[in-house]
Design a protein around this motif. Structure first.
Motif, PDB file in Angstrom:
ATOM      1  N   ARG A  87       3.851   0.817  -6.564  1.00 34.40           N
ATOM      2  CA  ARG A  87       3.451   2.210  -6.341  1.00 34.40           C
ATOM      3  C   ARG A  87       4.151   3.146  -7.316  1.00 34.40           C
ATOM      4  O   ARG A  87       3.535   4.070  -7.866  1.00 34.40           O
ATOM      5  N   ALA A  98      -8.253   1.668 -10.801  1.00 37.75           N
ATOM      6  CA  ALA A  98      -7.553   0.388 -10.769  1.00 37.75           C
ATOM      7  C   ALA A  98      -8.567  -0.738 -10.670  1.00 37.75           C
ATOM      8  O   ALA A  98      -9.511  -0.677  -9.877  1.00 37.75           O
ATOM      9  N   CYS A 141      -8.605  -4.814  -9.886  1.00 38.18           N
ATOM     10  CA  CYS A 141      -7.740  -5.881  -9.406  1.00 38.18           C
ATOM     11  C   CYS A 141      -8.570  -7.065  -8.924  1.00 38.18           C
ATOM     12  O   CYS A 141      -9.716  -6.900  -8.488  1.00 38.18           O
ATOM     13  N   LEU A 149      -2.760  -3.629  -2.963  1.00 34.73           N
ATOM     14  CA  LEU A 149      -3.054  -2.331  -3.560  1.00 34.73           C
ATOM     15  C   LEU A 149      -3.499  -1.335  -2.496  1.00 34.73           C
ATOM     16  O   LEU A 149      -3.127  -0.150  -2.541  1.00 34.73           O
ATOM     17  N   ALA A 150      -4.272  -1.814  -1.527  1.00 35.28           N
ATOM     18  CA  ALA A 150      -4.744  -0.932  -0.458  1.00 35.28           C
ATOM     19  C   ALA A 150      -3.579  -0.377   0.360  1.00 35.28           C
ATOM     20  O   ALA A 150      -3.624   0.770   0.831  1.00 35.28           O
ATOM     21  N   ARG A 153      -2.165   2.727  -1.461  1.00 35.79           N
ATOM     22  CA  ARG A 153      -3.107   3.706  -2.008  1.00 35.79           C
ATOM     23  C   ARG A 153      -2.799   5.116  -1.545  1.00 35.79           C
ATOM     24  O   ARG A 153      -2.964   6.085  -2.308  1.00 35.79           O
ATOM     25  N   LEU A 184      -0.703   7.227  -3.828  1.00 27.83           N
ATOM     26  CA  LEU A 184      -1.169   7.359  -5.215  1.00 27.83           C
ATOM     27  C   LEU A 184      -2.248   8.444  -5.291  1.00 27.83           C
ATOM     28  O   LEU A 184      -3.445   8.154  -5.325  1.00 27.83           O
ATOM     29  N   LEU A 216      -5.085   8.224  -7.962  1.00 29.26           N
ATOM     30  CA  LEU A 216      -6.004   7.090  -7.951  1.00 29.26           C
ATOM     31  C   LEU A 216      -7.296   7.446  -7.223  1.00 29.26           C
ATOM     32  O   LEU A 216      -7.308   7.683  -6.025  1.00 29.26           O
ATOM     33  N   ARG A 217      -8.396   7.443  -7.981  1.00 31.19           N
ATOM     34  CA  ARG A 217      -9.690   7.822  -7.410  1.00 31.19           C
ATOM     35  C   ARG A 217     -10.511   6.614  -6.971  1.00 31.19           C
ATOM     36  O   ARG A 217     -11.233   6.678  -5.976  1.00 31.19           O
ATOM     37  N   THR A 218     -10.422   5.538  -7.748  1.00 31.36           N
ATOM     38  CA  THR A 218     -11.353   4.436  -7.548  1.00 31.36           C
ATOM     39  C   THR A 218     -10.652   3.097  -7.731  1.00 31.36           C
ATOM     40  O   THR A 218      -9.822   2.940  -8.636  1.00 31.36           O
ATOM     41  N   ILE A 219     -11.003   2.139  -6.869  1.00 30.66           N
ATOM     42  CA  ILE A 219     -10.530   0.756  -7.021  1.00 30.66           C
ATOM     43  C   ILE A 219     -11.747  -0.136  -7.256  1.00 30.66           C
ATOM     44  O   ILE A 219     -12.728  -0.078  -6.518  1.00 30.66           O
ATOM     45  N   THR A 250     -14.252   0.606  -1.861  1.00 32.10           N
ATOM     46  CA  THR A 250     -13.987   0.164  -3.220  1.00 32.10           C
ATOM     47  C   THR A 250     -15.314  -0.249  -3.871  1.00 32.10           C
ATOM     48  O   THR A 250     -16.360  -0.272  -3.216  1.00 32.10           O
TER      49      THR A 250
END
Length: 447
Positions: free
Chosen positions: A95, A106, A108, A116-117, A120, A123, A126-129, A153
């Motif tokens: 993080r 991101a 992954c 990562l979740a 989140r 962060l 961070l807009r989009t995974i 996601t």
């Protein structure tokens, strides 16, 4: 200006010239030069469709496989900044690095999504995974036509597959623009961000291709036994592409037997990796036989190469070259190879030379300075000081770091390595400055 001097230029020029020739062999498939160019275009368009703009940071936490390459080269095409992260980095350290970078997107692997979740919420940028490597999409997971997964996601594979394979011509790309952000290992504190420009990677690739660099050419098949997040995979993906080589990426498991079989099966000509890899290989070669007739050199770095390893591989007719560099040097800065007039020296003397960190590549300047006076020490193989380097692919500052000035002085990177230099310019690293203490008026090692 177009793409001249940029990584987009390398990708497109090589695709036009080499087309169907193989470029990448990976655990999950193979790509020709033309395939790689098309994949990079699709990924760039997919990222742009999510609002990624030139200069935005895209983080990738993936293994050595297609999504990692696609994201890297797609960012090169789009003008975004590619930021690979060690998959083993988790929790607060992960993080902290992502928050410091301000990554907006991101990518992954599916098996890494849960970690990562969990972070989140911490962060805000961070807009989009994007979730990659979902074979046929994960069981029970339905993906919409727009690539959206039920958890909010996106499916990386679905978005890239649906994206256009062509890009409009570049208008006016700046070779000095940032294209990659890597973080140091943080062995002496928090990881530091190192930014690479198109120009710096372009010039580093040229340096690696020099005859007294790695000597890469279209005839080579290169095996980097390193994860792609580590120091640009030692610069080999772009250097290999520039020179027309074939790159073989190992999978997650890099044990000696798998490495030996890869070298034999793929007719590897150049390999690279840390000493532990090659120590394991040497032990294996004492028990089993393989056909390594194609292999002309192993480039070894990451830590000092033991003289016993150099000697042992020599007995197996394998040439290992000691390389030195850092994340901050892109990473290749010096190599220790014998000069023509040294090839007739006694073997023991040859091994001693090859065990040093060697001489710097053309384009890299170095000096060893007295840690009290700041004056350069003589090249007498006895006077020691801190090794400092500078050059067109050497960092001049850390990313968004208030303490950066302490590591850089008048364009010189203070490596933190204590070294001596002999009369012929061969560097030998003796210690780390942090491990030295002064006692009785002299600097001594504390370890």
């Amino acid at each position: 200006m177009g793409s001249a001097g940029t990584l987009r230029g390398i990708i497109e020029d090589r695709a036009a010239a080499l087309g169907s020739l193989p470029f990448l062999v990976m655990p999950d498939g193979q790509l020709s030069y033309a395939d790689t160019d098309e994949l990079a275009n699709r990924t760039a368009n997919a990222l742009a469709g999510l609002g990624v703009a030139p200069g935005d940071i895209v983080m990738a936490r993936c293994g050595n496989a297609t999504p990692m390459v696609a994201t890297w080269f797609g960012c090169n095409k789009l003008g975004a900044v590619f930021m690979p992260v060690n998959p083993l980095l988790t929790g607060e350290p992960l993080r902290r690095v992502m928050a410091h970078a301000g990554a907006k997107v991101a990518v992954c692997d599916r098996q890494l999504l849960a970690e990562l979740a969990e972070i989140r919420a911490g962060l805000p940028a961070l807009r989009t995974i994007l979730v990659a490597r979902e074979t046929g999409h994960a069981p029970g997971v339905r993906v919409s036509k727009a690539g959206l997964r039920p958890d909010g996601t996106y499916s990386f594979d679905a978005l890239v597959e649906a994206a256009s394979s062509s890009l409009p011509p570049p208008l006016d790309e700046d070779p000095g623009a940032p294209t990659k952000l890597s973080y140091t290992s943080g062995t002496t504190g928090n990881p530091k961000g190192v930014v690479y420009s198109h120009r710096s990677i372009y010039l580093h690739s040229m340096g690696a291709g020099l005859a007294d660099g790695m000597g890469l050419s279209e005839r080579d098949t290169v095996l980097p036994v390193v994860p792609m997040f580590h120091a640009n995979a030692w610069g080999l993906p772009h250097a290999g592409m520039m020179m027309g080589a074939n790159i073989v990426l190992p999978g997650r498991f890099m044990d000696p037997l798998r490495v030996a079989r890869l070298i034999e099966r793929e007719h590897i000509t150049i390999a690279s990796g840390v000493p532990t890899i090659w120590i394991g290989l040497l032990n294996l070669l004492d028990k089993e036989q393989f056909d390594f007739s194609s292999l002309r050199a192993i480039y070894c770095g990451g830590s000092a190469v033991p003289k016993a390893l150099i000697e042992g591989l020599y007995r197996k007719h394998i040439n290992i070259v000691h390389a030195w560099g850092m994340t901050e040097t892109s990473p290749l800065a010096s190599l220790s190879r014998l000069r023509s007039y040294q090839e007739d020296l006694p073997l023991e003397e040859q091994f001693r030379i090859k065990a040093r960190q060697g001489t710097v590549l053309p384009g890299v300047d170095f000096r060893v300075v007295n840690m009290e006076t700041g004056q350069e020490v003589p090249w007498d193989n006895e006077s020691f000081g801190e090794l400092q380097v500078r050059g067109p692919w050497v960092a001049r500052a850390y990313y968004n770091d208030s303490e950066s000035a302490a590591k850089f002085a008048d364009g010189w990177l203070r490596t933190g390595d204590v070294a001596v230099v002999d009369a012929e310019g061969y560097i030998q690293i003796m210690d780390r400055t942090k491990d030295l203490v002064k006692s009785g008026g002299e600097w001594i090692s504390s370890v």
